[in-house]
Scaffold this motif. Structure first.
Motif, PDB file in Angstrom:
ATOM      1  N   LYS A 290      62.052 -14.096  66.287  1.00  0.00           N
ATOM      2  CA  LYS A 290      62.590 -14.787  65.125  1.00  0.00           C
ATOM      3  C   LYS A 290      62.165 -14.151  63.816  1.00  0.00           C
ATOM      4  N   ARG A 291      61.241 -13.180  63.845  1.00  0.00           N
ATOM      5  CA  ARG A 291      60.734 -12.645  62.604  1.00  0.00           C
ATOM      6  C   ARG A 291      60.611 -11.133  62.715  1.00  0.00           C
ATOM      7  N   GLY A 292      60.590 -10.473  61.588  1.00  0.00           N
ATOM      8  CA  GLY A 292      60.346  -9.051  61.555  1.00  0.00           C
ATOM      9  C   GLY A 292      58.883  -8.782  61.354  1.00  0.00           C
ATOM     10  N   SER A 293      58.501  -7.511  61.297  1.00  0.00           N
ATOM     11  CA  SER A 293      57.113  -7.148  61.074  1.00  0.00           C
ATOM     12  C   SER A 293      56.956  -6.569  59.688  1.00  0.00           C
ATOM     13  N   LEU A 294      55.761  -6.691  59.144  1.00  0.00           N
ATOM     14  CA  LEU A 294      55.445  -6.102  57.855  1.00  0.00           C
ATOM     15  C   LEU A 294      55.366  -4.588  58.043  1.00  0.00           C
ATOM     16  N   VAL A 295      56.363  -3.881  57.560  1.00  0.00           N
ATOM     17  CA  VAL A 295      56.459  -2.448  57.792  1.00  0.00           C
ATOM     18  C   VAL A 295      55.466  -1.728  56.888  1.00  0.00           C
ATOM     19  N   ALA A 296      54.588  -0.931  57.483  1.00  0.00           N
ATOM     20  CA  ALA A 296      53.592  -0.178  56.721  1.00  0.00           C
ATOM     21  C   ALA A 296      53.395   1.174  57.381  1.00  0.00           C
ATOM     22  N   PRO A 297      54.227   2.170  57.055  1.00  0.00           N
ATOM     23  CA  PRO A 297      54.075   3.476  57.683  1.00  0.00           C
ATOM     24  C   PRO A 297      52.792   4.175  57.279  1.00  0.00           C
ATOM     25  N   TYR A 298      52.079   3.658  56.266  1.00  0.00           N
ATOM     26  CA  TYR A 298      50.826   4.278  55.840  1.00  0.00           C
ATOM     27  C   TYR A 298      49.757   4.063  56.898  1.00  0.00           C
ATOM     28  N   ALA A 299      49.145   5.138  57.372  1.00  0.00           N
ATOM     29  CA  ALA A 299      48.063   5.052  58.346  1.00  0.00           C
ATOM     30  C   ALA A 299      46.756   5.340  57.630  1.00  0.00           C
ATOM     31  N   ALA A 300      45.972   4.287  57.399  1.00  0.00           N
ATOM     32  CA  ALA A 300      44.739   4.452  56.627  1.00  0.00           C
ATOM     33  C   ALA A 300      43.690   5.172  57.462  1.00  0.00           C
ATOM     34  N   PRO A 301      42.938   6.070  56.872  1.00  0.00           N
ATOM     35  CA  PRO A 301      41.851   6.713  57.614  1.00  0.00           C
ATOM     36  C   PRO A 301      40.643   5.806  57.777  1.00  0.00           C
ATOM     37  N   MET A 302      40.653   4.649  57.119  1.00  0.00           N
ATOM     38  CA  MET A 302      39.502   3.751  57.166  1.00  0.00           C
ATOM     39  C   MET A 302      39.618   2.826  58.368  1.00  0.00           C
ATOM     40  N   PRO A 303      38.647   2.805  59.288  1.00  0.00           N
ATOM     41  CA  PRO A 303      38.714   1.899  60.432  1.00  0.00           C
ATOM     42  C   PRO A 303      38.496   0.458  59.990  1.00  0.00           C
ATOM     43  N   LEU A 304      39.323  -0.425  60.491  1.00  0.00           N
ATOM     44  CA  LEU A 304      39.214  -1.843  60.187  1.00  0.00           C
ATOM     45  C   LEU A 304      38.827  -2.584  61.448  1.00  0.00           C
ATOM     46  N   SER A 305      37.966  -3.556  61.303  1.00  0.00           N
ATOM     47  CA  SER A 305      37.465  -4.298  62.451  1.00  0.00           C
ATOM     48  C   SER A 305      37.878  -5.741  62.358  1.00  0.00           C
ATOM     49  N   ALA A 306      38.329  -6.319  63.478  1.00  0.00           N
ATOM     50  CA  ALA A 306      38.719  -7.724  63.532  1.00  0.00           C
ATOM     51  C   ALA A 306      37.573  -8.614  63.943  1.00  0.00           C
ATOM     52  N   VAL A 307      36.413  -8.073  64.149  1.00  0.00           N
ATOM     53  CA  VAL A 307      35.252  -8.879  64.527  1.00  0.00           C
ATOM     54  C   VAL A 307      34.141  -8.636  63.516  1.00  0.00           C
ATOM     55  N   GLU A 308      33.262  -9.599  63.394  1.00  0.00           N
ATOM     56  CA  GLU A 308      32.195  -9.487  62.408  1.00  0.00           C
ATOM     57  C   GLU A 308      31.242  -8.348  62.784  1.00  0.00           C
ATOM     58  N   PRO A 309      30.559  -7.784  61.787  1.00  0.00           N
ATOM     59  CA  PRO A 309      29.623  -6.680  62.070  1.00  0.00           C
ATOM     60  C   PRO A 309      28.470  -7.143  62.941  1.00  0.00           C
ATOM     61  N   ARG A 310      27.751  -6.161  63.491  1.00  0.00           N
ATOM     62  CA  ARG A 310      26.614  -6.456  64.348  1.00  0.00           C
ATOM     63  C   ARG A 310      25.529  -7.189  63.560  1.00  0.00           C
ATOM     64  N   LEU A 311      24.817  -8.055  64.257  1.00  0.00           N
ATOM     65  CA  LEU A 311      23.776  -8.848  63.616  1.00  0.00           C
ATOM     66  C   LEU A 311      22.500  -8.055  63.360  1.00  0.00           C
ATOM     67  N   ASP A 312      22.331  -6.936  64.029  1.00  0.00           N
ATOM     68  CA  ASP A 312      21.064  -6.222  63.970  1.00  0.00           C
ATOM     69  C   ASP A 312      21.084  -5.040  63.004  1.00  0.00           C
ATOM     70  N   SER A 313      22.066  -4.998  62.091  1.00  0.00           N
ATOM     71  CA  SER A 313      22.124  -3.882  61.151  1.00  0.00           C
ATOM     72  C   SER A 313      21.077  -4.076  60.054  1.00  0.00           C
ATOM     73  N   PRO A 314      20.164  -3.113  59.857  1.00  0.00           N
ATOM     74  CA  PRO A 314      19.117  -3.281  58.838  1.00  0.00           C
ATOM     75  C   PRO A 314      19.554  -2.853  57.446  1.00  0.00           C
ATOM     76  N   ASP A 315      20.737  -2.244  57.314  1.00  0.00           N
ATOM     77  CA  ASP A 315      21.190  -1.690  56.038  1.00  0.00           C
ATOM     78  C   ASP A 315      22.132  -2.679  55.364  1.00  0.00           C
ATOM     79  N   PRO A 316      21.732  -3.327  54.255  1.00  0.00           N
ATOM     80  CA  PRO A 316      22.642  -4.293  53.600  1.00  0.00           C
ATOM     81  C   PRO A 316      23.880  -3.622  53.031  1.00  0.00           C
ATOM     82  N   THR A 317      23.769  -2.380  52.594  1.00  0.00           N
ATOM     83  CA  THR A 317      24.956  -1.688  52.080  1.00  0.00           C
ATOM     84  C   THR A 317      26.007  -1.532  53.173  1.00  0.00           C
ATOM     85  N   ALA A 318      25.554  -1.140  54.367  1.00  0.00           N
ATOM     86  CA  ALA A 318      26.494  -1.010  55.482  1.00  0.00           C
ATOM     87  C   ALA A 318      27.083  -2.364  55.869  1.00  0.00           C
ATOM     88  N   GLN A 319      26.279  -3.428  55.764  1.00  0.00           N
ATOM     89  CA  GLN A 319      26.792  -4.762  56.081  1.00  0.00           C
ATOM     90  C   GLN A 319      27.870  -5.177  55.088  1.00  0.00           C
TER      91      GLN A 319
END
Length: 684
Positions: A501-530
């Motif tokens: 019933k619907r179309g998709s949001l067309v975005a031929p742009y492929a970003a080089p930045m990886p995107l994550s659908a889950v929250e970051p790991r809990l054990d990361s000690p670097d706040p900048t990376a978090q």
């Protein structure tokens, strides 16, 4: 002695003993009602201005009742001599010496616990449904029962004894020796060897007979019957409970260990008898003796089905805990399942999942094992045990899981059990990342028809279910749901009922930045990376919520405030650039308030003419790349530059990160509402 258990036996009293039991049960009900009356009288006295203490605890109620039962308020006995002169012979309850005094005390203790539960529930200190105020017990409807504590004199025998006369007997103070229908050998053997002692006995009437429940404090199980001490690498076994197959036990690698396919289905097998008993009740006149007899027959039927169900639950739980030291069982919201699946309500009632999980929990504790209760929102049935992708399975009638990403074909229950074991390993110290494969999966917005309560968007996983750095596959092969690059194609079909019933949001742009659908790991000690990881996470969430909406839906508002999903997207693009580029770096940007009407900060959101959705998606990723560069090159404690957005006293980079994160989180929730109003899809 650290283990508590209960032995329940059916009694076979004589006619005289039944009269004694009825008398003790009536005395317990009388004491309960009288203590409750003390509470109400004291409250009314305080409302009238009297200085009176309201009894609230069991100790206060016992003291008040003991004083009352010997006072003239409880009754007086008059003795009339031959001359017709009346004298007071005794004060208090005349029949109080005909019953065991502990019956009064235990009734007061029960009322004190009920008042405490009501008070805690009213103050919000008690979990679960709200507890109502204790009420008076009616003789016609209240269950006849009483409780007696055991006493252990320094010399002599305990007050409550089993097998003191005949082997199948129990002796209660003031009641006498009562015959028992079942075998008491096991309990007698434990008591004789000093491995158990009876704490108290509860006598009740139900199902047309009298019962006695003996609460026992017992020693730990023999070491040979306990699970041996294991290290942290001991494997977890996932237990998936169902209706077609009662239980499937498997390891996290998908190896099936055990399968229990049959269960009594007593309600289904006796459905004809149940309908007949129900009709017999409804055809009798209300309040008549025949109707009461019919109700008793119906009650005996349900009691028998409950005993069969409980017996089978013990068999299943014993089979599980005797062979597996670490079990992972899913938390099932049975109440919501019954409301959402009326066609399966009878089977859900009949299978007894709660009985099995409760028995597994305490029996595993007795044997020194472990039980992990898996979050009920964890998509165990929809997650591929091979590649960890989450996808729609269809209805519960589909019994084979076929992964559309890696091609894994597996029994549905076996796949769910393997996922439960993997969840337990992840949350209880075992290292599952050594064997975790790159998680890939299609972008979809399918509903979760199998689960009750809050539903996650199809493609979302547990917050901790994420791969370590260095094991991720190429971004081109991955999806935003599982950490891949954003590549949304117009021809993608998600398999959901809304896809046609619907179309998709067309975005031929492929970003080089990886995107994550889950929250970051809990054990990361670097706040900048978090900070960087969380910003990536929320960008992916926003993009995922927009995926699948057609051009019309993107530019249509369904909320009273009037904003559209595309207007919110352009606001996020400009918002991030205003804070990091214009604000922190102090660089001059073209049209910083371009997401607002007339370029004014207080203007409504608007999308300029000619701006396409794919261009905004590309701008969102480009802004994300710029943000990651800023975070990598600057310290979080560094303050922003003066001359761009700020003319004086600029904030630190930490403050800006927190502000942008809350903006993303808040507007992601707004998109959830807009998406659900648009096509019924729900988000994380």
């Amino acid at each position: 002695m650290t283990r508590h258990t209960t032995f329940r036996f059916s009694l076979d009293p004589t006619v005289e003993q039944e009269y004694v039991l009825d008398r003790h049960a009536g005395a317990s009900r009388f004491a309960y009602n009288q203590c409750l009356r003390f509470v109400f009288d004291a409250r009314r006295g305080r409302e009238g201005g009297q200085d009176v203490k309201v009894p609230r605890t069991g100790y206060d109620l016992i003291s008040r009742f003991n004083a009352w039962k010997k006072s003239p308020e409880a009754g007086r006995v008059f003795i009339v001599d031959t001359d017709g002169v009346a004298q007071v012979g005794d004060n208090g309850l005349v029949w109080r010496r005909e019953v065991y005094q502990q019956v009064f005390e235990e009734a007061a203790v029960d009322l004190g616990r009920g008042l405490a539960a009501w008070s805690e529930s009213r103050r919000g200190e008690r979990a679960g449904p709200r507890i109502s105020h204790p009420r008076f017990k009616k003789k016609a409807t209240a269950r006849a029962s009483f409780r007696i504590r055991n006493q252990f004199p320094k010399r002599g025998k305990p007050a409550i004894r089993v097998g003191d006369g005949p082997p199948r007997s129990v002796r209660l103070p003031r009641v006498g020796t009562l015959q028992i229908r079942e075998d008491t050998r096991r309990l007698r053997r434990m008591i004789t060897k000093g491995r158990a002692r009876i704490l108290f006995a509860t006598v009740s009437r139900g199902q047309g007979r009298w019962w006695v429940s003996l609460n026992v404090e017992a020693a730990d199980l023999h070491p040979e019957r306990r699970h041996p001490a294991r290290d942290g690498a001991s494997p977890w076994m996932g237990v998936d409970l169902g209706l077609t197959t009662l239980a499937v036990v498997a390891r996290s690698d998908g190896t099936e260990v055990d399968r229990i396919t049959t269960w009594p289905r007593v309600l289904t097998r006796t459905a004809r008898q149940r309908r007949k008993l129900h009709r017999a009740v409804t055809r009798k006149k209300r309040g008549s003796r025949n109707r009461r007899k019919s109700v008793e027959r119906l009650g005996r039927y349900y009691a028998r089905t409950a005993r069969i169900r409980r017996h089978h639950a013990h068999e299943v739980s014993n089979r599980l805990v005797k062979t597996h030291a670490r079990l992972a069982i899913e938390h099932l919201d049975v109440r919501s399942m019954l409301a959402r699946n009326p066609n399966l309500a009878e089977a859900i009632h009949d299978v007894g999942w709660n009985l099995i999980t409760q028995q597994v929990a305490y029996k595993q504790a007795w044997r020194g094992g472990e039980v992990a209760v898996v979050d009920r929102f964890f998509p165990s049935s929809k997650t591929c045990s091979g590649c960890r992708s989450v996808q729609d399975m269809g209805g519960v009638a589909v019994r084979t899981f076929v992964c559309r990403t890696c091609g894994l074909t597996l029994d549905r229950d076996l796949n769910a059990a393997a996922n439960l074991a993997a969840w337990a390993e992840l949350h209880h110290g075992a290292d599952v990342w050594a064997r975790d494969l790159p998680a890939e999966g299609p972008v979809n917005n399918a509903h979760r028809r199998e689960r009750s309560g809050h539903r996650l968007r199809d493609g979302a996983t547990d917050p901790d279910d994420v791969e370590p750095e260095g094991r991720r596959s190429s971004p081109d092969r991955r999806t935003p749901e599982k950490g891949g690059a954003c590549r949304l194609h117009g021809a993608v079909s998600d398999g959901s009922p809304h896809a046609a019933k619907r179309g998709s949001l067309v975005a031929p742009y492929a970003a080089p930045m990886p995107l994550s659908a889950v929250e970051p790991r809990l054990d990361s000690p670097d706040p900048t990376a978090q900070f960087a990881a969380y910003l990536d996470y929320y960008r992916a969430a926003v993009e995922r919520k927009l995926d699948g909406l057609g051009e019309t839906e993107l530019r249509t508002s369904r909320l009273p405030s009037g904003w559209t999903p595309l207007e919110l997207l352009i606001h996020l693009v400009h918002m991030e650039r205003r804070w990091f580029v214009w604000g922190f770096l102090g660089e001059q940007v073209a049209d910083p308030w371009g997401d607002h009407a007339d370029g004014a900060p207080d203007g409504a959101w608007r999308v300029p003419d000619g701006v396409a959705p794919d261009a905004l998606v590309a701008a969102l990723h480009a802004g994300g790349e710029r943000t990651r560069t800023i975070l990598a090159e600057h310290d979080l404690a560094e303050r922003g530059a003066v001359g761009g957005r700020f003319t004086a006293d600029p904030p630190t980079l930490t403050w800006i990160c927190f502000h942008v994160l809350q903006e993303y989180a808040r507007h992601a929730g707004h998109l959830d509402i807009a998406r659900e109003l648009a096509d019924g899809g729900t988000g994380e």
